[in-house]
Design a protein around this motif. Structure first.
Motif, PDB file in Angstrom:
ATOM      1  N   UNK A   1       0.833  -1.195   0.000  1.00 32.43           N
ATOM      2  CA  UNK A   1       0.000   0.000   0.000  1.00 32.43           C
ATOM      3  C   UNK A   1       0.867   1.244   0.000  1.00 32.43           C
ATOM      4  N   UNK A   2       0.490   2.203  -0.809  1.00 27.97           N
ATOM      5  CA  UNK A   2       1.237   3.456  -0.913  1.00 27.97           C
ATOM      6  C   UNK A   2       0.336   4.609  -0.492  1.00 27.97           C
ATOM      7  N   UNK A   3       0.641   5.180   0.679  1.00 28.62           N
ATOM      8  CA  UNK A   3      -0.117   6.316   1.194  1.00 28.62           C
ATOM      9  C   UNK A   3      -1.621   6.041   1.165  1.00 28.62           C
TER      10      UNK A   3
ATOM     11  N   UNK B 260       3.920  -0.145 -11.158  1.00 31.47           N
ATOM     12  CA  UNK B 260       4.904   0.916 -11.085  1.00 31.47           C
ATOM     13  C   UNK B 260       4.294   2.296 -11.077  1.00 31.47           C
ATOM     14  N   UNK B 261       5.176   3.290 -11.056  1.00 28.62           N
ATOM     15  CA  UNK B 261       4.781   4.702 -11.046  1.00 28.62           C
ATOM     16  C   UNK B 261       5.560   5.420 -12.135  1.00 28.62           C
ATOM     17  N   UNK B 262       4.847   6.178 -12.974  1.00 30.73           N
ATOM     18  CA  UNK B 262       5.468   6.949 -14.039  1.00 30.73           C
ATOM     19  C   UNK B 262       5.302   8.434 -13.745  1.00 30.73           C
TER      20      UNK B 262
ATOM     21  N   UNK C 157       7.167   3.948  -3.901  1.00 30.92           N
ATOM     22  CA  UNK C 157       7.032   2.692  -4.646  1.00 30.92           C
ATOM     23  C   UNK C 157       8.335   1.886  -4.616  1.00 30.92           C
ATOM     24  N   UNK C 158       9.458   2.529  -4.926  1.00 28.63           N
ATOM     25  CA  UNK C 158      10.720   1.780  -4.975  1.00 28.63           C
ATOM     26  C   UNK C 158      11.130   1.312  -3.588  1.00 28.63           C
ATOM     27  N   UNK C 159      10.798   2.085  -2.553  1.00 26.90           N
ATOM     28  CA  UNK C 159      11.092   1.635  -1.190  1.00 26.90           C
ATOM     29  C   UNK C 159      10.245   0.435  -0.809  1.00 26.90           C
TER      30      UNK C 159
END
Length: 479
Positions: free
Chosen positions: A81-83, A122-124, A102-104
């Motif tokens: 989960x991200x934030x 991923x995140x762009x 994301x990378x962490x």
């Protein structure tokens, strides 16, 4: 929702009549229905049909799972989960903070949780040139990856070897036609440091990071494309560079270093393979060893950098600062002048497998400066290679040096294919017009053909676009 009622408590005919009434509006209907129902009777009916059993000790909603399994599931759910927003289920646009999170998370998530992914995640950062389709950014569908082959031909040898800063491919978005570089890092070798500095700090002479995604247990880092290849590749294909070219590259690198050093960032690996050439600029790449100092100097726990380009204080491992990058730039200039790293000609690798002791005792390598080096450039190198870092010039000071600020009539000019295409009489254009359409040999011309060609950085993406040299999907095994 369906509700089971106690027929003894409620008049079914009355309820049926009320339920089948046609109301003028929904709110009035609900209010009228509730007025004819006894809520206590409904609750009683539910309690009779679904009695509440007292929970036995240790019983829980997750019956059938061991406590260890539940803890593991909870930990995995948190890590995915991200934030507060699930991120490991698709590819999405985001800000730098989202990319770093994301990378962490990828680094901290157990590999088993990422083993069976069926889609890219991923995140762009690039919302303009990278077209996400319904949460997908599919490799070889939404973006093509091509083997990175330069168009230089080294006299007497075959293809130019790949650069040493990673397994990099030329990428192109199939919708926007945006050309990018894509660095592939196996998941087990990936570290957030590979992304952090490049994402947080933006500068013209630092390769811009466009995003990161995970697919097939490999991290794909999309960034600004240096389609002319690295300085090392140019050296290995065309030999030593001329001084006006060296001046141009040096000034570009110093601008990037001045920016990094102003933020107390040490790159730690300045060398020809980490300087990438573009049509109108050069950029720094490979920030895996980069450190942002919190004090006046950085004391590492291990050696950081590449031996031949290391400064004496880095070899000593007692602490260093941003001046270490300046020394590495000086050794890189020697490599550009002579075609060989410092020390190598005087101390062959066969006899000296390690140069650390030589650097510690004999630095700086002033004897390796090219014989035809100008007086101003030699003075520049002496300032950059000063053994004592306190006396060594900074990036800001060297940017004002006479050596890299020649008179206007002598300003360095480095060709790109984009500029060459605008000149129909240019020999390179006539030469390419007769080329066969093939990907088997991307070495399109010899460095011996003309003086202009020797100093030309070839924009591989422009070649693919104008001459359609690359056709069809890429091979599954990238070169």
């Amino acid at each position: 929702m369906s509700v089971i009622l106690d027929c003894n408590s409620i008049d079914i005919s009355e309820l049926k009549e009320n339920l089948t009434m046609e109301y003028k509006n929904d709110n009035a209907g609900i209010e009228l229905l509730l007025a004819h129902l006894n809520i206590e009777d409904i609750i009683s009916a539910v309690e009779i049909l679904y009695p509440c059993e007292e929970s036995s000790p240790g019983a829980s909603f997750g019956d059938g799972l061991s406590q260890e399994d539940m803890d593991e599931n909870e930990e995995t759910a948190d890590s995915l989960t991200l934030e507060g927003t699930p991120v490991l289920d698709s590819v999405r646009y985001g800000a730098v903070s989202h990319l770093l999170s994301f990378v962490n998370l990828i680094s901290n998530t157990p590999p088993a949780s990422l083993k069976h992914l069926t889609e890219e995640i991923g995140v762009l950062l690039n919302k303009t040139d990278m077209a996400i389709k319904e949460g997908r950014y599919r490799i070889d569908v939404d973006v093509f990856l091509f083997p990175w082959k330069l168009t230089y031909r080294s006299p007497g040898s075959g293809h130019v070897p790949k650069g040493s800063f990673g397994k990099v491919h030329l990428a192109q978005d199939t919708k926007t036609r945006k050309r990018m570089a894509c660095k592939l890092i196996p998941l087990e070798h990936f570290r957030p440091a590979d992304v952090e500095i490049q994402a947080r700090f933006r500068h013209e002479n630092i390769a811009e990071l466009y995003g990161a995604l995970l697919w097939d247990r490999t991290i794909h880092l999309f960034m600004e494309a240096g389609e002319g290849g690295s300085v090392l590749e140019k050296l290995e294909s065309c030999g030593p560079m001329r001084e006006f070219e060296i001046i141009w590259v040096t000034k570009q690198v110093l601008r990037g270093l001045e920016y990094l050093h102003s933020h107390n960032i040490i790159h730690h690996d300045i060398k020809p393979s980490n300087i990438v050439l573009m049509s109108a600029k050069a950029v720094l790449v490979d920030f895996g060893l980069t450190v942002q100092m919190t004090e006046d100097q950085y004391t590492p726990r291990d050696l950081r950098g590449t031996e031949m380009y290391m400064s004496p204080e880095v070899v000593l491992c007692r602490g260093h600062n941003t001046k270490a990058d300046i020394y590495s730039l000086g050794t890189t200039i020697i490599h550009m002048q002579t075609g060989s790293p410092p020390w190598v000609r005087r101390y062959p690798r066969s006899a000296y497998p390690s140069y650390l002791y030589i650097i510690h005792k004999l630095a700086p390598p002033l004897e390796d400066i090219a014989e035809d080096c100008s007086v101003t450039m030699r003075s520049f190198l002496e300032r950059a290679l000063e053994k004592n870092p306190r006396l060594r010039s900074s990036a800001a000071e060297l940017l004002r040096d006479e050596a890299i600020n020649p008179p206007r009539e002598d300003q360095p000019r480095c060709w790109s294919l984009d500029s060459a295409l605008g000149e129909g009489s240019h020999p390179l254009l006539r030469q390419h017009s007769q080329l066969p359409d093939t990907t088997q040999d991307s070495s399109l011309y010899s460095c011996e053909d003309s003086a202009h060609v020797r100093s030309l950085y070839v924009d591989l993406g422009a070649l693919a676009g104008y001459y359609n040299i690359v056709r069809g999907p890429p091979s599954s095994e990238y070169g």
